[in-house]
Enzyme design. Structure first.
Site, PDB file in Angstrom:
ATOM      1  N   ARG A 177       0.678  -0.904   0.389  1.00 15.04           N
ATOM      2  CA  ARG A 177      -0.153   0.325   0.022  1.00 15.04           C
ATOM      3  C   ARG A 177       1.011   1.621   0.087  1.00 15.04           C
ATOM      4  NH1 ARG A 177      -0.369  -1.896   4.891  1.00 15.04           N
ATOM      5  NH2 ARG A 177       0.857  -0.979   6.302  1.00 15.04           N
ATOM      6  N   ARG A 181       2.141   9.430   4.200  1.00 17.81           N
ATOM      7  CA  ARG A 181       1.192   9.976   5.595  1.00 17.81           C
ATOM      8  C   ARG A 181       0.924  11.081   4.757  1.00 17.81           C
ATOM      9  NH1 ARG A 181       1.853   6.469  11.060  1.00 17.81           N
ATOM     10  NH2 ARG A 181       1.771   4.816  10.861  1.00 17.81           N
ATOM     11  N   ARG A 253      15.975 -14.527   3.645  1.00 15.85           N
ATOM     12  CA  ARG A 253      17.513 -13.805   4.131  1.00 15.85           C
ATOM     13  C   ARG A 253      17.288 -13.979   5.530  1.00 15.85           C
ATOM     14  NH1 ARG A 253      19.425 -11.516   0.267  1.00 15.85           N
ATOM     15  NH2 ARG A 253      19.650  -9.722   1.388  1.00 15.85           N
ATOM     16  N   ARG A 283      20.439  -1.128   8.898  1.00 17.83           N
ATOM     17  CA  ARG A 283      19.356   0.005  10.294  1.00 17.83           C
ATOM     18  C   ARG A 283      20.260  -0.326  11.492  1.00 17.83           C
ATOM     19  NH1 ARG A 283      13.336  -2.841  12.721  1.00 17.83           N
ATOM     20  NH2 ARG A 283      14.718  -5.028  12.764  1.00 17.83           N
ATOM     21  N   GLU A 304      22.313  -4.121  11.698  1.00 17.31           N
ATOM     22  CA  GLU A 304      22.256  -5.257  11.421  1.00 17.31           C
ATOM     23  C   GLU A 304      22.321  -4.687   9.772  1.00 17.31           C
ATOM     24  OE1 GLU A 304      17.579  -5.227  11.537  1.00 17.31           O
ATOM     25  OE2 GLU A 304      17.659  -5.167  13.995  1.00 17.31           O
ATOM     26  N   TYR A 352       5.622 -14.006   5.633  1.00 12.09           N
ATOM     27  CA  TYR A 352       5.699 -13.253   6.750  1.00 12.09           C
ATOM     28  C   TYR A 352       4.744 -12.545   7.558  1.00 12.09           C
ATOM     29  CZ  TYR A 352       8.769  -9.230   8.655  1.00 12.09           C
ATOM     30  OH  TYR A 352       9.117  -8.279   9.456  1.00 12.09           O
ATOM     31  N   ASP A 354       4.097 -11.176  11.390  1.00  6.53           N
ATOM     32  CA  ASP A 354       3.908 -10.218  13.078  1.00  6.53           C
ATOM     33  C   ASP A 354       3.339 -11.213  13.888  1.00  6.53           C
ATOM     34  OD1 ASP A 354       4.705  -7.662  11.621  1.00  6.53           O
ATOM     35  OD2 ASP A 354       2.423  -7.122  11.769  1.00  6.53           O
TER      36      ASP A 354
END
Length: 386
Positions: A177, A181, A253, A283, A304, A352, A354
Site C-alpha cells: 500500500r 501519510r 534472508r 539499520r 543489522e 512473513y 507479525d
C-alpha cells in the site's frame, strides 16, 4: 463418533507458534513435548538481560507487539505485563535525518517546502509517474504512486540492501500500500494495541509453556525418529526442511549483527534506518529505548546487515520471489498430504508474519487440532493458504 482420549503431541519449535499450540493442547488434557534446537525458548523473539549494562536485549533484532486482534491481545496479557510502547523510526539519507513512515514532515523536509496536507497530495500527484499502467515490479509500483525523488531517497537503497536485489526484480506486491501519510503522525504502527512485555518476550513464552502437561527439551532438534513417539506432530521449522529439501531449498534472508557499546545514548532513538546504498547496513537499533520505563547509564546497539541465508544460518524471513513461489507450490502440495503433522508459523508456512498474526494463527490451528481429536477426524496440515 467422537474420541476423547489424551493424545501425545510432539512440537518442533518453542517460539510463539509452538508455545501457544502446546499450551492450548495441554490445557485440553493432552500430553505435549516441545523440542527446541536452540538453548532458549521464544525463537527469534528471544530477549535477555545484557550482563554488563542490564539492558534488555532483543537478541535477534527488535520486536514490537502490535495488534487489533482482541483475542490475541487478551491472550498475551494472560502471560506477561504488556507496557504501552509507541514505536517511532528515523532514517538517515543523503546526510540528513528524516521521519518514517514518510509523512508530511518528511515530504516538507525533502522538498524544502511548508506544504499542508492537500498541497502535499497535489505535489506527490505531480511527482508520480502516470505513464506506468499496471506496475510489474516494486520499482514501478513506487514510481507510480510517489515519484522518483521519494522513491530514490527512502526506498531504493534500503530495498536493495534488505532484499539483495534491484527493486525492479522484486514483485510489486511487496509494496502493498502507499506508505505515505499526509499528516505529521509519526507512529510506525496504527494498531490500537502497541506494547512490549515489561520482562521481555522470553518471559512471556516461558510462562505460556509453564504447564504440567508440557515438557520442553532445549538444545534438542525434532527428528524423524522422534515422530514415531507421537500421535501428531506440529512443525514450525522451515517447510522445506521437513521434507529434507527434496525439491530444492526455499530462499530466506538472514541478518548479521554488529555490536556497539557506549556511555549514555548512541542514537537517541530506538531505530535508525540507513537508506543510502553506500552504507552497507540497513539499520541500527538501540535496545534500551525499547524499555523507556528503565534507566541505564550505558547503552548497547546493533547494526543489522541483511543477506541471503546459507545452510547454517538462522532464517529470518522468506524471499517469495517467482522461483520461490513455484518451488513453494510443490512443498505446499506435499504438506497437504503429509499425515499426522501440522505446519505453522513464519517458517512452517513460508510467509512473513507479525507476532500477533503468528499467535492468532496458532490459536486457530490449536482449535482445529482439538476439533479433529474430538471428532476423530484427520487434522488438516495447513490451516492457512501458504
Amino acid at each position: 463418533m467422537t474420541t476423547r482420549r489424551a493424545r501425545r503431541i510432539g512440537i518442533a519449535g518453542a517460539g510463539f507458534s509452538g508455545a501457544v499450540i502446546a499450551r492450548q493442547l495441554a490445557e485440553a488434557g493432552h500430553d505435549v513435548v516441545v523440542f527446541e534446537a536452540r538453548d532458549h525458548v521464544a525463537g527469534n523473539c528471544h530477549t535477555e538481560r545484557d550482563p554488563a549494562t542490564g539492558v534488555m536485549i532483543h537478541r535477534y533484532g527488535p520486536h514490537i507487539f502490535h495488534t487489533a486482534d482482541e483475542r490475541v491481545w487478551s491472550y498475551v496479557n494472560r502471560f506477561g505485563a504488556m507496557v504501552a510502547f509507541n514505536h517511532r523510526v528515523r532514517t538517515t539519507v543523503q546526510g540528513r535525518v528524516y521521519l518514517l513512515p514518510v509523512n508530511l514532515l518528511t515530504i516538507n523536509q525533502l522538498f524544502g517546502t511548508t506544504l499542508g496536507p492537500d498541497e502535499a497530495r497535489a505535489l506527490i500527484a505531480r511527482e508520480a509517474d502516470s505513464s506506468i499502467g499496471e506496475p510489474q515490479n516494486f520499482e514501478e509500483q513506487a514510481l507510480k504512486f510517489m515519484g522518483r525523488r521519494l522513491y530514490e531517497a527512502f526506498f531504493l537503497g534500503y530495498t536493495r540492501k534488505q532484499w539483495g536485489l534491484a527493486p525492479s526484480e522484486i514483485p510489486a506486491a511487496v509494496l502493498k500500500r502507499l506508505p505515505l501519510r499526509f499528516t505529521y503522525e509519526d507512529s510506525y504502527f496504527n494498531h490500537p494495541h502497541q506494547a512490549i512485555p515489561r520482562d521481555g518476550y522470553t518471559a512471556v513464552v516461558a510462562a505460556i509453556l509453564d504447564h504440567p502437561g508440557i515438557e520442553v527439551r532445549l538444545s534438542t532438534p525434532y527428528t524423524e525418529a522422534d515422530r514415531a513417539d507421537f500421535d501428531h506432530s506440529v512443525w514450525s521449522g522451515p517447510l522445506d526442511a521437513w521434507f529434507s529439501h527434496r525439491y530444492g531449498r526455499l530462499g530466506y534472508r538472514t541478518l548479521d549483527f554488529e555490536e556497539i557499546r557506549a556511555e549514555g545514548d548512541h542514537l537517541g532513538c530506538a531505530v535508525m534506518n540507513y537508506g543510502d546504498l553506500e552504507v552497507p547496513y540497513t539499520r541500527i537499533a538501540e535496545h534500551k529505548h525499547f524499555a523507556p520505563w528503565e534507566e541505564h547509564a550505558e547503552t548497547v546497539c546493533f547494526r543489522e546487515t541483511s543477506r541471503l541465508a546459507g545452510e547454517g544460518d538462522t532464517p529470518y524471513y522468506p524471499i517469495r520471489l517467482a522461483q520461490d513461489k513455484s518451488l513453494l507450490g510443490r512443498y505446499v502440495d506435499a504438506a497437504r498430504v503429509e499425515p499426522d503433522v501440522t505446519f505453522v508459523g513464519r517458517l512452517g508456512t513460508y510467509r512473513y508474519l507479525d507476532m500477533d498474526v503468528t499467535i492468532g494463527e496458532a490459536l486457530t490451528a490449536a482449535d482445529g487440532i482439538l476439533h479433529a481429536f474430538e471428532h476423530g477426524t484427520a487434522v488438516p496440515s495447513l490451516f492457512v493458504d501458504a
